[in-house]
Design a protein around this motif. Sequence first.
Motif, PDB file in Angstrom:
ATOM      1  N   ILE A 192       0.814  -1.215   0.000  1.00  0.00           N
ATOM      2  CA  ILE A 192       0.000   0.000   0.000  1.00  0.00           C
ATOM      3  C   ILE A 192       0.847   1.264   0.000  1.00  0.00           C
ATOM      4  N   LYS A 193       2.179   1.125   0.019  1.00  0.00           N
ATOM      5  CA  LYS A 193       3.037   2.299  -0.109  1.00  0.00           C
ATOM      6  C   LYS A 193       4.404   1.868  -0.617  1.00  0.00           C
ATOM      7  N   SER A 194       5.135   2.804  -1.165  1.00  0.00           N
ATOM      8  CA  SER A 194       6.454   2.529  -1.732  1.00  0.00           C
ATOM      9  C   SER A 194       7.530   2.735  -0.670  1.00  0.00           C
ATOM     10  N   GLY A 195       8.763   2.385  -1.017  1.00  0.00           N
ATOM     11  CA  GLY A 195       9.886   2.628  -0.126  1.00  0.00           C
ATOM     12  C   GLY A 195      10.460   1.406   0.544  1.00  0.00           C
ATOM     13  N   LEU A 196       9.947   0.218   0.226  1.00  0.00           N
ATOM     14  CA  LEU A 196      10.438  -0.970   0.915  1.00  0.00           C
ATOM     15  C   LEU A 196      11.914  -1.223   0.645  1.00  0.00           C
ATOM     16  N   GLU A 197      12.402  -0.865  -0.550  1.00  0.00           N
ATOM     17  CA  GLU A 197      13.810  -1.104  -0.869  1.00  0.00           C
ATOM     18  C   GLU A 197      14.741  -0.338   0.061  1.00  0.00           C
ATOM     19  N   ASP A 198      14.444   0.925   0.295  1.00  0.00           N
ATOM     20  CA  ASP A 198      15.297   1.722   1.176  1.00  0.00           C
ATOM     21  C   ASP A 198      15.295   1.170   2.594  1.00  0.00           C
ATOM     22  N   TYR A 199      14.147   0.650   3.047  1.00  0.00           N
ATOM     23  CA  TYR A 199      14.074   0.029   4.371  1.00  0.00           C
ATOM     24  C   TYR A 199      14.938  -1.233   4.413  1.00  0.00           C
ATOM     25  N   VAL A 200      14.861  -2.027   3.345  1.00  0.00           N
ATOM     26  CA  VAL A 200      15.658  -3.253   3.264  1.00  0.00           C
ATOM     27  C   VAL A 200      17.148  -2.928   3.305  1.00  0.00           C
ATOM     28  N   PHE A 201      17.584  -1.955   2.521  1.00  0.00           N
ATOM     29  CA  PHE A 201      19.005  -1.621   2.468  1.00  0.00           C
ATOM     30  C   PHE A 201      19.496  -1.048   3.798  1.00  0.00           C
ATOM     31  N   LYS A 202      18.636  -0.340   4.486  1.00  0.00           N
ATOM     32  CA  LYS A 202      19.013   0.274   5.756  1.00  0.00           C
ATOM     33  C   LYS A 202      19.165  -0.758   6.862  1.00  0.00           C
ATOM     34  N   HIS A 203      18.279  -1.781   6.860  1.00  0.00           N
ATOM     35  CA  HIS A 203      18.254  -2.726   7.977  1.00  0.00           C
ATOM     36  C   HIS A 203      18.865  -4.076   7.636  1.00  0.00           C
ATOM     37  N   ASP A 204      19.182  -4.313   6.402  1.00  0.00           N
ATOM     38  CA  ASP A 204      19.925  -5.484   5.943  1.00  0.00           C
ATOM     39  C   ASP A 204      19.151  -6.790   6.045  1.00  0.00           C
ATOM     40  N   GLY A 205      18.507  -7.079   7.186  1.00  0.00           N
ATOM     41  CA  GLY A 205      17.768  -8.318   7.328  1.00  0.00           C
ATOM     42  C   GLY A 205      16.651  -8.191   8.341  1.00  0.00           C
ATOM     43  N   SER A 206      15.603  -9.005   8.185  1.00  0.00           N
ATOM     44  CA  SER A 206      14.448  -8.950   9.099  1.00  0.00           C
ATOM     45  C   SER A 206      14.682  -9.917  10.259  1.00  0.00           C
ATOM     46  N   PHE A 207      15.646  -9.563  11.107  1.00  0.00           N
ATOM     47  CA  PHE A 207      16.034 -10.447  12.202  1.00  0.00           C
ATOM     48  C   PHE A 207      15.415 -10.051  13.534  1.00  0.00           C
ATOM     49  N   HIS A 208      14.506  -9.084  13.509  1.00  0.00           N
ATOM     50  CA  HIS A 208      13.803  -8.713  14.735  1.00  0.00           C
ATOM     51  C   HIS A 208      12.450  -9.415  14.723  1.00  0.00           C
TER      52      HIS A 208
END
Length: 387
Positions: A192-208
């Motif tokens: 429903i919104k854009s920007g997922l790539e920048d979040y991925v690059f910033k946090h590297d992995g979904s380890f939380h």
Amino acid sequence: MAASSAGYMGLYRRSPRAFTIVTALFGLLFFFERSKEYKDTWSRSSSPKTSLNFPSPAPDFESFLGGCVLPPACLSKRRTTSGGRVFISLPVYEDMWWLRMLLINYLAFTDASTVIVLHLNSKTPYTREELLCLAKMSPRIWINPTRIAVSSFHGSLFQSHWSNFDYGFRRSTEEGERFSHFVVASANSFLIKSGLEDYVFKHDGSFHYRGMGICAKSIYSKSCLHKVKAAGKYIDLCFDWKPLRDVIMQGGESDTLIHARPEGMFFPTSIMQNMSDTLHAWGPEAYSSLSQVNSFLEEYVFSTWGYLHRNVSEKNYGHGLIAPLTNDHANARMNHTLPPEKINEYLGRNVSFFGFKALSRDKGFDTFGTREFVMSLTKDEIRSRCL
């Protein structure tokens, strides 16, 4: 009723011609009423419609849903400034009206550098024309040539993601531009919104990971693995796949098993490539035996391997990109689908989610207008990129 019938027959006796005209009018009225009823019924059962009125050069959105039309060229504008590149694994089995809607949604809200790798369930008899339609929708849609029979609550779902990863990694390597990150998605999760790539690059992995209730934070130590196996047949059946303990849990040397919702998980490609290589090295049965596992391995394998191989010096871990707002899974009809205002309220408080699960796959079932709401957001995003 008797008086009405008597009057009607009296008209016949007084004027047969007038009787004929009135009878014809009643017939026409009945025809138009039934036609309206049929039209209303058809509209409720047909694929969802959205009036978009796109500015040029974007084509009408309904053309996407009803035919094989290329998305507008403006969707190929790159927006992220990072040098990374994402590919999304998307196993599907649905009819074409759903696939067009899903893919347009993902194309609209992802960067032009992002690729969507499709696995087409072999149980669905897609026609040659439908396959050609999918293939030409966008160069950002890659169709995995390997097709397996995928079922819910089954090892074949992880198998399809694994196959998608291998295909995407191999093809990107051959084309000389490897991906930096891998994202797991599902066909009833929408953006429903854009920007997922920048979040991925910033946090590297979904380890939380957030707690799931069986053991603290869903990170199961050896001391509570017996609780995991006792928690239900699907969790117990995960251990029927020998590589779960031998490879993913490092032969029992690791005391960690993690359970997390897979939709929206993301990992560095290097970590996932290490997992794939290690599983293949274990033996061909690692892949082939997945068709015999009656449990949802994807909820354990990705999260456990990723967590055990994460960069431990990195403290800025992210969470999954998709918010699981309902508990429904593969079912088409969901009687408690969230209305748009509830989705807005939740995602407004949790701004780092970029989509939600789940959306009803039933053509005639959209009680709260949620599917229409998602398509309206998709329309607005395309319009903003095309102006």
